[in-house]
Design an enzyme around this catalytic site. Structure first.
Site, PDB file in Angstrom:
ATOM      1  CB  SER A 164      28.448  55.130  -5.527  1.00  0.00           C
ATOM      2  OG  SER A 164      29.635  55.118  -6.293  1.00  0.00           O
ATOM      3  CE1 TYR A 177      30.872  57.861  -1.424  1.00  0.00           C
ATOM      4  CE2 TYR A 177      31.523  56.369  -3.188  1.00  0.00           C
ATOM      5  CZ  TYR A 177      30.760  57.419  -2.743  1.00  0.00           C
ATOM      6  OH  TYR A 177      29.865  58.033  -3.601  1.00  0.00           O
TER       7      TYR A 177
END
Ligand code: NAP
Length: 265
Positions: A164, A177
């Site tokens: 990401s 995350y």
């Protein structure tokens, strides 16, 4: 644990044409029941691969199975597994099952992830942190480790880790995350260097970018989902990276949107 085929139905649209670029190959996709993983599983099947659908929710995996079956594509395999609770023995059993049932594993798409809580590190609940790390990175390590023998039996295997933008540059409040995605990049780099000279396995990490899925909706609830690209629109890049001809990519941090602009057509 035995890998079992199953039955069921899906009607979502996939625009990528049927071709044979993955003919005869076996590819495992994690988080194959929804979002990007679902689109990838169907795309790989449309390109001739036998896809092992790994995910948490059996009914979602069955829907993907049925979508593949409805197009008369190679029969998929369903392997329900909750990455939050699976232990190393579960991964080893899966690895052995694949070796028993297939000549090789030709592709592994690490796609499943949880977003978890967003908020400051100071207030991040330790048990939530541990659970997210278990799903997003410990499971990725254990699955990779267990499947490497089957991947080494392929003459040209691919491993794709899903990262990401927050795993490449830290961003406030993205908590476990973001940290798990940094770890994913690290695992990719270490593995890529280990495998570079001794195997034909090619290892890369991909960032799909903002995509119209449940995870994105949870992260940005005020955003209009219709303003975002669909998972299906990313698939030419996923297919390119999973194909045997993509050997030039190895140890790279790939931005899917950039790659899409570089692909012919
Ligand atoms: P998604 O729609 O939320 O799908 C995530 C998938 O992971 C689901 O199939 C889910 O299964 C599975 N999963 C989650 N926890 C699991 C567990 N404990 N065990 C097994 N499977 C589990 O997410 P997505 O947007 O498609 O994301 C796919 C990947 O792209 C992720 O790695 C994400 O970090 C990355 N990414 C996405 C975006 C974006 O904008 N969407 C941007 C950058 C990176 P269930 O459906 O059964 O819960």
């Amino acid at each position: 644990m035995k890998i079992e085929p199953a039955q069921a139905i899906d009607s979502s649209e996939l625009t990528i044409p049927v071709n044979d670029s993955l003919q005869g190959r076996t590819i495992l996709v994690t988080g194959a029941g929804d979002g990007i993983g679902k689109a990838a599983a169907r795309t790989f099947a449309r390109s001739g691969a036998t896809v092992i659908l790994l995910g948490r929710t059996q009914s979602k995996l069955e829907a993907v199975y049925d979508a593949i079956a409805s197009e008369n594509l190679p029969e998929a395999i369903i392997h329900p597994m909750d990455l939050a609770i699976a232990g190393s023995e579960d991964y080893d059993t899966l690895g052995r099952s694949i070796q028993e049932q297939f000549p090789a594993l030709d592709g592994l798409l690490h796609n499943a992830s949880e977003l978890g809580a967003l908020g400051p590190i100071q207030h991040y609940a330790p048990e939530s942190w541990m659970k997210l790390m278990q799903i997003n990175i410990n499971a990725v390590f254990m699955l990779t480790r267990a499947l490497l023998p089957a991947l080494q039996q392929s003459d040209d295997a691919r491993i794709l880790f899903t990262s990401s933008s927050v795993g490449r540059k830290g961003r406030a409040y993205w908590g476990a995350y973001a940290v798990s995605k940094f770890a994913t990049e690290g695992l990719m780099q270490v593995l890529a260097e280990e495998l570079a000279e001794t195997t034909r396995i090619r290892v890369n990490s991909i960032n799909p970018g903002a995509t119209r899925t449940e995870m994105r909706r949870a992260a940005y609830p005020a955003e209009n989902p219709m303003s975002l690209p669909t998972a299906e629109s990313l698939m030419p890049a996923y297919l390119h990276l999973m194909q045997p001809g993509s050997a030039s990519h190895h140890g790279e941090t790939i931005d899917i949107r950039t790659l899409l602009t570089e692909l012919p057509g």
